[in-house]
Design a protein around this motif. Structure first.
Motif, PDB file in Angstrom:
ATOM      1  N   LEU A 167       0.803  -1.275  -0.131  1.00 51.16           N
ATOM      2  CA  LEU A 167       0.107  -0.127   0.028  1.00 51.16           C
ATOM      3  C   LEU A 167       0.952   1.182   0.042  1.00 51.16           C
ATOM      4  CD1 LEU A 167      -2.909   1.123   0.237  1.00 51.16           C
ATOM      5  CD2 LEU A 167      -2.451   1.407   2.650  1.00 51.16           C
ATOM      6  N   GLU A 168       1.967   1.132   0.547  1.00 49.18           N
ATOM      7  CA  GLU A 168       2.755   2.526   0.903  1.00 49.18           C
ATOM      8  C   GLU A 168       3.666   2.637  -0.409  1.00 49.18           C
ATOM      9  OE1 GLU A 168       3.591   1.952   5.528  1.00 49.18           O
ATOM     10  OE2 GLU A 168       5.480   1.910   4.361  1.00 49.18           O
ATOM     11  N   CYS A 221       1.203   4.103  -3.087  1.00 49.07           N
ATOM     12  CA  CYS A 221       1.212   5.353  -2.632  1.00 49.07           C
ATOM     13  C   CYS A 221       2.285   6.130  -3.208  1.00 49.07           C
ATOM     14  CB  CYS A 221       1.130   5.686  -1.002  1.00 49.07           C
ATOM     15  SG  CYS A 221       0.933   7.190  -0.467  1.00 49.07           S
ATOM     16  N   LEU A 273       3.194  10.087   1.992  1.00 46.98           N
ATOM     17  CA  LEU A 273       3.977   9.219   2.794  1.00 46.98           C
ATOM     18  C   LEU A 273       4.806  10.326   3.412  1.00 46.98           C
ATOM     19  CD1 LEU A 273       5.215   6.051   1.401  1.00 46.98           C
ATOM     20  CD2 LEU A 273       3.356   6.448   2.916  1.00 46.98           C
ATOM     21  N   LYS A 320       3.769  11.896   6.785  1.00 47.83           N
ATOM     22  CA  LYS A 320       3.503  10.851   7.850  1.00 47.83           C
ATOM     23  C   LYS A 320       4.904  10.590   8.363  1.00 47.83           C
ATOM     24  CE  LYS A 320      -1.010   9.765   7.488  1.00 47.83           C
ATOM     25  NZ  LYS A 320      -1.544   8.988   6.681  1.00 47.83           N
ATOM     26  N   GLU A 343      -8.055   3.510   2.768  1.00 44.52           N
ATOM     27  CA  GLU A 343      -6.744   3.298   2.414  1.00 44.52           C
ATOM     28  C   GLU A 343      -5.979   4.702   2.461  1.00 44.52           C
ATOM     29  OE1 GLU A 343      -6.657  -0.243  -0.990  1.00 44.52           O
ATOM     30  OE2 GLU A 343      -7.344   1.734  -1.628  1.00 44.52           O
ATOM     31  N   ASN A 344      -6.542   5.578   2.233  1.00 41.30           N
ATOM     32  CA  ASN A 344      -5.915   6.981   2.328  1.00 41.30           C
ATOM     33  C   ASN A 344      -5.980   7.370   3.863  1.00 41.30           C
ATOM     34  OD1 ASN A 344      -5.550   9.147   0.112  1.00 41.30           O
ATOM     35  ND2 ASN A 344      -7.117   8.001  -0.547  1.00 41.30           N
ATOM     36  N   ILE A 345      -6.608   6.867   4.900  1.00 41.82           N
ATOM     37  CA  ILE A 345      -6.749   7.346   6.145  1.00 41.82           C
ATOM     38  C   ILE A 345      -5.448   6.345   6.852  1.00 41.82           C
ATOM     39  CG2 ILE A 345      -7.831   7.114   8.368  1.00 41.82           C
ATOM     40  CD1 ILE A 345     -10.394   7.749   6.837  1.00 41.82           C
ATOM     41  N   VAL A 389      -2.910   4.820   5.037  1.00 41.54           N
ATOM     42  CA  VAL A 389      -1.566   4.309   4.464  1.00 41.54           C
ATOM     43  C   VAL A 389      -0.540   5.363   5.421  1.00 41.54           C
ATOM     44  CG1 VAL A 389      -1.795   6.457   2.871  1.00 41.54           C
ATOM     45  CG2 VAL A 389      -0.253   4.411   2.490  1.00 41.54           C
TER      46      VAL A 389
END
Ligand SMILES: Nc1ncnc2c1ncn2[C@@H]1O[C@H](COP(=O)(O)OP(=O)(O)OP(=O)(O)O)[C@@H](O)[C@H]1O
Ligand SMILES: [Mg+2]
Lengths: 309, 508
Positions: free
Chosen positions: A174-175, A178, A186, A189, B98-100, B102
C-alpha cells in the motif's frame, strides 16, 4: 499422421511460449514494482543485458549455472543501485538516467566480452535442463506445455501472484503504491520516500538481472553482443499494455512470447515467408498495442516525476 | 490554560526569502487559535515547522513545556500533533479507508483493515461525518475530500490539530459543518490552530495571532478588536472588506451581447447530465454573477465557455460568430480568459517557474516569440512587470510556482488571464484563498475590466460580493439556470431558493 504432427507442433509452440515468457516476465513484473513506486526505470534493457553478460562470465568461469544465476541477480542489483542513486537521491530525470544506463551497459558488456575472450575460442557452458514436475507433467498436453520447463520458469510464473500479494495485500505494498500516486502523502507521515524508492528499484533490477541471467542460461550456450535484443523494452511495453496490473502484464507478455514462439517454429513448418518477418512480430505487435491503447489509464499519477518537497 | 504547543524565536528561511523571522507563538490547551496574515506571510510555513515537516533554522518548538526536536512529521505525530494541509495530500486512486491508513502502520505487515475500519467508523459517528469508506477518493466531491483529510489527522489520535485554510475549498454550508466539527473537537479537549482569510471565521476564534511578512505583529482576542483593526494589523492599511461598485452610470449602459449561450447541454464522462439546457448571455461591459453551490455544473459551464469541453447540444456565439466545437486555442485567440477554480490542477504547472506560468497557453503570442523560438527576455520583462503589479511575493520570476504560498500562486493565474484576455473574462472562484487585501485588489481589477468593456462571468460563493458587483446574477442548480435576478431588487432568500432548485421544486 498429419493431425499428430500438427498437434505436436502446437504443443511445441505453446511450450516454447512459456519458456520465452520467462525472462520478459521477470523483467516486466520487477519493473512493475519499480513503476508502482513512481520510478520509470528506462534502463531495463541495459540491466537485463548486464545480468546476461555476468551470468555468461560466471557460468563459463565457474562451471556452475546456479552461481551464475546469483551473480546475474547481484549484477542487476548493482545497476539498480546506480539507477536508484540517480533517480531517487540525485533526482535526475528518469528517462535520461535510463538512456544513459542502456548506452553505458551496451558498450561496457561488449568491451568486457572482447577482453574476456581475447585470444581464445569463445568458451561455452551447459545451460539449464527441463525439470518436469512429478505427476503434473504427465497431464496430456498441459503437462508438456506448463510442467516440463526449467526451474526458473516456474519461479517466474509464481512471482506474478507473489508480487500481486505484495502490492495489494501487504502494508508495504500500500505504501509502495502510494509513492507512485502521491509521495507527499507518505512524506507527511514522516516516512522516508527515498528509502522506499531504493527498495522498489532494487527489487525491479534484481528481477530484471535474473531475467537476463535466464535468457543466457536457459536458451543458449554463448554470449552475443546485445543478446537481449529489445526484450527489456518489450517488458516496458507489457506494463503499459497490462495497465500496470500484474494480471495484465502477464497477459501482455504471453502475447509477445507467443508471437516469438510462432516465429521460431515457422522454419520447422516450412512456411514460404522469410522468418525474419516473423521475428519482428512481437515488436510490431507492441507498436500496434501501444497505438490501440490510447488512454494510459492505470498509470501511476506521479510516475517518472522526481519528488521534491 | 497551559501552553501545549509553542514556537520560540522560530526562524525559517527559503532561498531568497525569510518565511518566518523570530516568531513567538503559543497554542493553549483547548483553544482555537487563528493565524491571520497576508498571502505569503508565512502561515503555512510556521504550521509546517510545528508539524515537523520543515526544520527551523533558528529558535525551537516546545510541546507540553518541553523542548521538542521534531526531525520529521513522525515525531510530531507521536507527540499528538496532526495537520490538514492547505492543498489536499490525498491519493485519488485509493479508497477513503486506504487514504486514512496509509503510512500509519496501523495494520500488521499484512493489510488487514478491519480494526482500522471500526475506529474510522467510530470517528465518523463521533463527529457526524457521513462518508463511504470504500469510495475512491478521486470520485468524492471536494468538500468530502476535506473530511477525509480531517479523519486522517484524527485517526492518529491528534491532541493538537493544525488546519491550514480548511474552509477555502468548502461551500458556505460545508464551512458551517466544519465549524460544528471544530466546536466538537474543542469540547473533546483538542487544541486547534486554524488558518483562515475569512473574517467571520477569524472572529470566532479564542485568540488571533497576526503575521506579517514573516513576523508576528501581535496576538489578540477577537473580542477586543474590530475586523477593521485586524486587517490594518495584517496589511498595514485600511481595506474595504466588502467591495461595492459605483452604480451611478449603470442606467445609461447598453450591453451589446458579447457572449450568447443557447440551450447548451453537456453529459460528463459517467453519463450524468452536468449541464441541462443552459441559456444565458453576457454583454459588453457587463458582469454576470453566477451563484450556486459548487458542483452544480459551474465547472462544466466554465470549461465549455473556454472551449475545454465541447457541448453535446446547443450553440455558443462570441460577437455573433458561432464558436462551439472550435479548439480552445481559438477561444484564447478571440480574447477569452479563464480563471479555473482548481488552481494547481488546471491553472498552473507547479514545476514550471512563475514566468513560464505567466504565459502558459498564450506562448504563441507574437510578443513572446522570436520566429520559432520563445523570446525569454521579453517574457521575463513582461512577467516581472506583472509580479510587481499583482504584488506576488517571490524572490524572483524564476521561482517554480510550487514554492509560492497558496494565495500568491492564485495571483499568477489571475495576472495571466487578466492581461491576456481582451473580450471575455471567465472567473470561477477567483478570490479563493486570497487575503482580504488582495481580494480588494482583484475586485478593483474586475471592475476596471468592466469599464474597459469586457464581458465578465464571475462565480463566487460569497453571495454578498456577487450582489455588490454584478449587473445581473444567474443562479445555478443541478446543471440548470434556475433563475436570473437583478441584484438591486433580489433578496438573499430568493437566491437561496433558486440555489436549492428553484420554482420547480417548490411546486413539486
Ligand atoms: N518550499 C518552498 N520553497 C521556497 N519558498 C517557499 C517554500 N514554501 C514557501 N515559500 C515562501 O515562503 C513565504 C511564506 O509562504 P507560506 O506558504 O508560509 O505563506 P502563507 O502565509 O501560508 O500564504 P497563503 O495565505 O497564500 O497560503 C512565501 O514567500 C513563499 O514564497
Ligand atoms: Mg498558506
Amino acid at each position: 499422421m498429419g493431425d499428430l504432427f500438427q498437434e505436436a507442433i502446437l504443443v511445441s509452440i505453446l511450450a516454447g511460449t512459456v519458456r520465452i515468457m520467462t525472462p520478459i516476465l521477470f523483467a516486466a513484473i520487477g519493473e512493475l514494482v519499480t513503476q508502482r513506486a513512481g520510478i520509470w526505470n528506462m534502463g531495463v534493457e541495459g540491466t537485463m543485458l548486464m545480468g546476461a553478460f555476468i551470468a555468461y562470465v560466471v557460468a563459463t568461469a565457474t562451471g556452475s549455472i546456479w552461481i551464475a544465476v546469483l551473480a546475474a541477480m547481484l549484477a542487476g542489483g548493482v545497476v539498480g543501485l546506480l539507477t536508484a542513486f540517480m533517480t531517487a537521491t540525485m533526482r535526475v530525470d528518469h528517462f535520461i538516467t535510463g538512456l544513459g544506463i542502456n548506452l553505458l551497459i551496451s558498450g561496457l558488456t561488449l568491451y568486457w566480452f572482447r577482453i574476456y575472450i581475447k585470444g581464445r575460442a569463445q568458451p561455452t557452458f551447459e545451460g539449464f535442463e527441463n525439470v518436469p514436475i512429478p505427476v503434473l507433467s504427465s497431464i496430456p498436453y498441459l503437462g508438456e506445455i506448463l510442467f516440463t520447463q526449467r526451474i526458473l520458469t516456474y519461479v517466474a510464473f509464481l512471482s506474478v501472484p507473489a508480487i500481486w500479494f505484495l502490492l495489494y495485500r501487504t502494508r508495504w505494498g500500500l505504501e509502495l503504491r502510494c509513492l507512485g500516486e502521491n509521495p507527499k502523502a507518505l512524506d507527511i507521515k514522516g516516512l522516508s520516500v527515498v528509502r522506499r524508492q531504493y527498495t522498489a528499484v532494487l527489487i525491479g533490477s534484481i528481477m530484471t538481472g535474473l531475467g537476463g541471467g535466464f535468457l543466457m542460461l536457459g536458451f543458449s550456450d554463448r554470449f552475443l553482443a546485445d543478446i537481449t535484443a529489445g526484450r527489456g523494452w518489450l517488458a516496458i511495453v507489457a506494463i503499459i499494455a497490462g495497465r500496470w496490473m500484474p494480471r495484465g502484464v502477464l497477459a501482455a507478455v504471453a502475447v509477445f512470447a507467443l508471437l516469438e514462439s510462432v516465429a521460431t517454429h515457422v522454419q520447422v513448418l516450412g512456411v514460404d515467408i522469410p522468418h525474419q518477418i516473423f521475428l519482428a512480430l512481437p515488436y510490431v505487435a507492441s507498436i500496434v498495442l501501444l497505438m490501440m491503447l490510447r488512454s494510459k489509464s492505470g498509470e501511476p499519477r506521479r510516475l517518472g516525476i522526481p519528488y521534491f518537497r | 490554560m497551559s501552553d501545549i504547543l509553542k514556537a520560540v524565536n522560530l526562524t525559517k528561511r527559503f532561498p531568497g526569502v525569510i518565511a518566518n523571522e523570530n516568531v513567538n507563538f503559543d497554542l493553549r490547551a483547548g483553544e482555537v487559535h487563528c493565524l491571520f496574515g497576508e498571502n505569503g506571510a508565512g502561515k503555512s510555513t510556521l504550521s509546517s515547522c510545528l508539524f515537523g515537516f520543515y526544520q527551523p533554522e533558528g529558535g525551537h518548538i516546545e510541546i507540553g513545556g518541553e523542548i521538542a526536536n521534531f526531525k520529521s512529521p513522525r515525531d510530531a505525530i507521536h507527540m499528538g500533533v496532526g495537520m490538514v494541509h492547505q492543498h489536499f495530500v490525498l491519493v485519488a486512486e485509493f479508497s477513503v479507508l486506504e487514504n486514512i491508513v496509509v503510512g500509519t502502520h496501523e495494520s500488521g505487515w499484512q493489510l488487514k483493515l478491519t480494526d482500522a475500519r471500526k475506529r474510522v467508523e467510530g470517528l465518523c459517528a463521533e463527529y457526524s461525518i457521513d462518508l463511504d469508506l470504500d469510495a475512491r477518493v478521486g470520485d468524492l466531491a471536494v468538500g468530502q475530500q476535506q473530511w477525509v483529510e480531517i479523519l486522517k489527522a484524527l485517526f492518529l489520535d491528534a491532541k493538537v490539530l493544525i488546519l491550514d485554510e480548511p474552509s477555502a475549498v468548502l461551500t458556505p454550508e460545508e464551512s458551517l459543518r466544519l465549524f460544528r466539527i471544530i466546536d466538537h473537537m474543542k469540547e473533546l479537549g483538542l487544541s486547534i490552530l486554524l488558518i483562515s482569510h475569512k473574517m467571520v471565521e477569524v472572529m470566532q476564534a479564542d485568540r488571533v495571532t497576526v503575521l506579517r511578512k514573516g513576523k508576528v505583529v501581535d496576538t489578540v482576542c477577537p473580542a477586543n478588536v474590530t475586523p477593521n483593526e485586524l486587517t490594518r494589523m495584517m496589511v498595514g492599511r485600511d481595506v474595504e472588506l466588502r467591495m461595492v461598485r459605483d452604480r451611478t452610470e449603470d442606467a445609461e449602459r447598453k450591453f451589446e451581447t458579447v457572449l450568447n449561450v443557447e440551450k447548451v447541454s453537456y453529459r460528463d464522462g459517467r453519463g450524468k447530465l452536468a449541464l441541462d439546457n443552459v441559456s444565458l448571455h453576457i454583454g459588453k461591459g457587463e458582469i454576470l454573477g453566477l451563484a450556486g453551490v459548487s458542483g452544480n455544473g459551474q465547472k462544466e459551464l466554465f470549461e465549455i465557455l473556454s472551449g475545454v469541453l465541447v457541448p453535446e447540444n446547443g450553440c455558443l456565439s462570441l460577437d455573433g460568430e458561432r464558436i462551439e466545437g472550435l479548439p480552445s486555442r481559438q477561444y484564447m485567440d478571440r480574447g477569452v480568459g479563464l480563471v479555473p477554480d482548481d488552481r494547481f490542477r488546471e491553472g498552473l504547472i507547479p514545476e514550471f517557474n512563475i514566468r513560464e506560468n505567466m504565459i502558459l497557453g498564450w506562448q504563441r503570442h507574437d510578443d513572446y516569440t522570436n520566429g520559432m523560438f520563445l523570446d525569454h527576455k521579453q517574457i521575463g520583462s513582461i512577467a516581472d512587470g506583472l509580479i510587481d503589479e499583482f504584488q506576488i511575493a517571490t524572490p524572483s520570476g524564476a521561482t517554480p510556482v510550487n514554492h509560492l504560498s497558496g494565495g500568491n500562486a492564485q495571483k499568477v493565474i489571475l495576472a495571466r488571464e487578466f492581461v491576456h484576455s481582451s473580450k471575455l473574462l471567465l472567473a470561477n472562484q477567483p478570490t479563493r484563498g486570497l487575503d482580504l487585501g488582495v481580494i480588494e485588489y482583484v475586485y478593483k481589477q474586475i471592475i476596471a475590466k468592466r469599464e474597459e468593456g469586457y464581458a465578465i462571468l464571475l462565480a463566487s460563493e460569497e453571495l454578498e460580493d456577487l450582489l455588490n458587483l454584478s449587473d445581473r446574477i444567474a443562479v445555478m442548480s443541478g446543471g440548470k439556470i434556475t433563475g436570473i435576478v437583478d441584484p438591486l431588487t433580489t433578496t438573499v432568500e430568493e437566491i437561496g431558493l433558486l440555489m436549492a432548485g428553484g420554482k420547480e421544486e417548490q411546486a413539486a
